[in-house]
Design a protein around this motif. Sequence first.
Motif, mmCIF file in Angstrom:
data_model
loop_
_atom_site.group_PDB
_atom_site.id
_atom_site.type_symbol
_atom_site.label_atom_id
_atom_site.label_comp_id
_atom_site.label_asym_id
_atom_site.label_seq_id
_atom_site.Cartn_x
_atom_site.Cartn_y
_atom_site.Cartn_z
ATOM 1 N N LEU A 258 0.832 -1.209 0.000
ATOM 2 C CA LEU A 258 0.000 0.000 0.000
ATOM 3 C C LEU A 258 0.866 1.259 0.000
ATOM 4 C CD1 LEU A 258 -2.831 -1.079 2.477
ATOM 5 C CD2 LEU A 258 -2.914 -0.973 -0.018
ATOM 6 N N ARG A 259 1.996 1.249 0.715
ATOM 7 C CA ARG A 259 2.891 2.417 0.671
ATOM 8 C C ARG A 259 3.345 2.717 -0.755
ATOM 9 N NH1 ARG A 259 5.361 0.089 5.278
ATOM 10 N NH2 ARG A 259 5.017 1.280 7.192
ATOM 11 N N GLU A 260 3.676 1.655 -1.500
ATOM 12 C CA GLU A 260 4.158 1.848 -2.861
ATOM 13 C C GLU A 260 3.043 2.312 -3.795
ATOM 14 O OE1 GLU A 260 5.942 -1.785 -4.026
ATOM 15 O OE2 GLU A 260 7.574 -1.690 -2.572
ATOM 16 N N CYS A 261 1.790 2.020 -3.444
ATOM 17 C CA CYS A 261 0.664 2.368 -4.316
ATOM 18 C C CYS A 261 0.272 3.837 -4.204
ATOM 19 C CB CYS A 261 -0.554 1.495 -3.973
ATOM 20 S SG CYS A 261 -0.361 -0.239 -4.399
ATOM 21 N N PHE A 262 0.562 4.464 -3.060
ATOM 22 C CA PHE A 262 0.036 5.800 -2.821
ATOM 23 C C PHE A 262 1.169 6.794 -2.567
ATOM 24 C CE2 PHE A 262 -3.331 2.834 -1.672
ATOM 25 C CZ PHE A 262 -4.384 3.336 -2.435
ATOM 26 N N ARG A 263 0.793 8.087 -2.611
ATOM 27 C CA ARG A 263 1.767 9.163 -2.479
ATOM 28 C C ARG A 263 1.922 9.575 -1.013
ATOM 29 N NH1 ARG A 263 -2.188 12.627 -5.973
ATOM 30 N NH2 ARG A 263 -3.440 11.560 -4.398
ATOM 31 N N GLU A 264 2.948 10.417 -0.779
ATOM 32 C CA GLU A 264 3.153 10.916 0.572
ATOM 33 C C GLU A 264 1.991 11.806 1.019
ATOM 34 O OE1 GLU A 264 6.862 12.853 1.003
ATOM 35 O OE2 GLU A 264 8.066 11.063 0.585
ATOM 36 N N SER A 265 1.297 12.412 0.055
ATOM 37 C CA SER A 265 0.167 13.270 0.402
ATOM 38 C C SER A 265 -1.068 12.467 0.810
ATOM 39 C CB SER A 265 -0.176 14.183 -0.779
ATOM 40 O OG SER A 265 -0.499 13.410 -1.923
ATOM 41 N N PHE A 276 -7.391 -2.233 6.442
ATOM 42 C CA PHE A 276 -6.600 -1.043 6.163
ATOM 43 C C PHE A 276 -7.494 0.013 5.512
ATOM 44 C CE2 PHE A 276 -3.800 -4.616 6.327
ATOM 45 C CZ PHE A 276 -2.604 -4.152 6.832
ATOM 46 N N ALA A 277 -7.092 1.280 5.640
ATOM 47 C CA ALA A 277 -7.849 2.375 5.036
ATOM 48 C C ALA A 277 -6.875 3.391 4.456
ATOM 49 C CB ALA A 277 -8.766 3.043 6.059
ATOM 50 N N VAL A 278 -7.346 4.123 3.424
ATOM 51 C CA VAL A 278 -6.499 5.123 2.778
ATOM 52 C C VAL A 278 -7.336 6.364 2.481
ATOM 53 C CG1 VAL A 278 -4.889 5.613 0.901
ATOM 54 C CG2 VAL A 278 -5.223 3.250 1.645
ATOM 55 N N ILE A 288 -10.658 6.068 -10.195
ATOM 56 C CA ILE A 288 -10.788 4.931 -9.279
ATOM 57 C C ILE A 288 -10.286 3.642 -9.926
ATOM 58 C CG2 ILE A 288 -12.388 3.539 -7.922
ATOM 59 C CD1 ILE A 288 -11.932 6.412 -6.914
ATOM 60 N N ALA A 289 -10.645 3.424 -11.200
ATOM 61 C CA ALA A 289 -10.240 2.191 -11.880
ATOM 62 C C ALA A 289 -8.722 2.088 -11.961
ATOM 63 C CB ALA A 289 -10.862 2.128 -13.273
ATOM 64 N N SER A 290 -8.050 3.202 -12.255
ATOM 65 C CA SER A 290 -6.590 3.159 -12.358
ATOM 66 C C SER A 290 -5.951 2.928 -10.987
ATOM 67 C CB SER A 290 -6.067 4.466 -12.975
ATOM 68 O OG SER A 290 -6.338 5.566 -12.125
ATOM 69 N N ILE A 291 -6.562 3.455 -9.931
ATOM 70 C CA ILE A 291 -6.050 3.201 -8.579
ATOM 71 C C ILE A 291 -6.156 1.713 -8.241
ATOM 72 C CG2 ILE A 291 -6.415 3.647 -6.119
ATOM 73 C CD1 ILE A 291 -7.383 6.448 -6.925
ATOM 74 N N ILE A 295 -3.036 -0.963 -7.496
ATOM 75 C CA ILE A 295 -2.953 -1.834 -6.320
ATOM 76 C C ILE A 295 -2.685 -3.274 -6.746
ATOM 77 C CG2 ILE A 295 -4.272 -2.815 -4.395
ATOM 78 C CD1 ILE A 295 -5.698 -0.131 -4.136
ATOM 79 N N GLN A 296 -3.417 -3.752 -7.765
ATOM 80 C CA GLN A 296 -3.233 -5.124 -8.216
ATOM 81 C C GLN A 296 -1.856 -5.346 -8.832
ATOM 82 O OE1 GLN A 296 -5.074 -7.780 -7.693
ATOM 83 N NE2 GLN A 296 -6.523 -6.549 -6.506
ATOM 84 N N GLN A 297 -1.336 -4.333 -9.554
ATOM 85 C CA GLN A 297 -0.011 -4.462 -10.155
ATOM 86 C C GLN A 297 1.064 -4.579 -9.078
ATOM 87 O OE1 GLN A 297 0.405 -1.096 -12.749
ATOM 88 N NE2 GLN A 297 -1.116 -1.836 -14.223
#
Length: 367
Positions: A258-265, A276-278, A288-291, A295-297
């Motif tokens: 999840l850390r790798e999927c999302f930004r510091e912001s 878990f929540a984000v 949403i689809a690209s997010i 995650i799956q990648q």
Amino acid sequence: MPKRQIPAVEERDLLRAFLEHIPDGVYFKDRESRFVRVSRSQAAKFHLSDPVEVINKTDFDMFSEEHAKQAFADEQDIIRTGQPIIEAEEKETWPDGRESWVLTTKLPLMDHEGNIIGTMGISRDITYRKRVERELREYRVRLEELVAERTVELMRANEELERDIAARKLVEEKLAEQAQELARSNALLENLSLIDDLTGLYNRKGFFALAEHRMKVANRSGEPFAIAFVDLDGMKQINDTFGHQEGDRALVDTANVLRECFRESDIVARLGGDEFAVFIAEAKEDKIASIMSRIQQNLATCNRTEGRQYRLSFSTGIVPAGAAKPEDLETLLAQADTLMYQQKSNRQLSRDEGTAPEHCGEGPDIA
């Protein structure tokens, strides 16, 4: 009236009582740094039931070689110079890799003629204090980072104020409101532990404290955002098959993905257990689809790691939000949770019908 002398037998009884009941570790050593007598508390620290068991042993029998060498050098220096070590903070390392801290005083041990015949010392455990000091330093760093972020927001608001004099009063009111919110946030942070010990992500309290503030800022500015709810599939099966230590590793791996999927912001948190929540900043509905794909990648990349005994699988629900349709955080989390369970149910139905796709993000696949 002459001063009453305490008989020698009573002095021995006093020493015995002192060594039997003092909570700090007390020890006496000969000139070769071998234990000749210790308090019961010191023996208990060595996991010995009787203080007699430590007699003629050295620190090399009890601690790691690194610590034992330093302790031996210190004691030999005391024997050579007669100079004590007073209330020094000392890190103890143990053969099993543990570390502890003590506040120690070491003195030369002398006979009746003033000859140095060894050393004696007393140590008080301060491990908890040292851990609290470290946590406080880390907390101050996090708090300073949060204050810096809020300061940037205030500077931007001031620039807008200078560009639009006509809106000065409205901007000043917003700045005052932001300052109040910042003060409330800082007061809240002083009483909360924000970090999950296992994964290093924010915990549930930290997520609500930070995400609710970010929602208010986004709603005022009109920026879109989204709330994601992520569930690690098959957690019970991993624990039952490989043990709870491997279950903890699965939670840590999930956090890293999840850390790798999302930004510091963005704000990534472990709510508890396998949930878990984000908070996803500036997330429009059409993203949403690209997010979900990202995650799956990243999950597939993790599952291709050499030596894995099973594959991680997530069930995810993402709810877009913003000023156009304001909701409170609990409501958005509940909506995302519902979407997550729909995905989990659809995947299970596909498996039952024999139509589930086989890829690295599907199911724990425990051999």
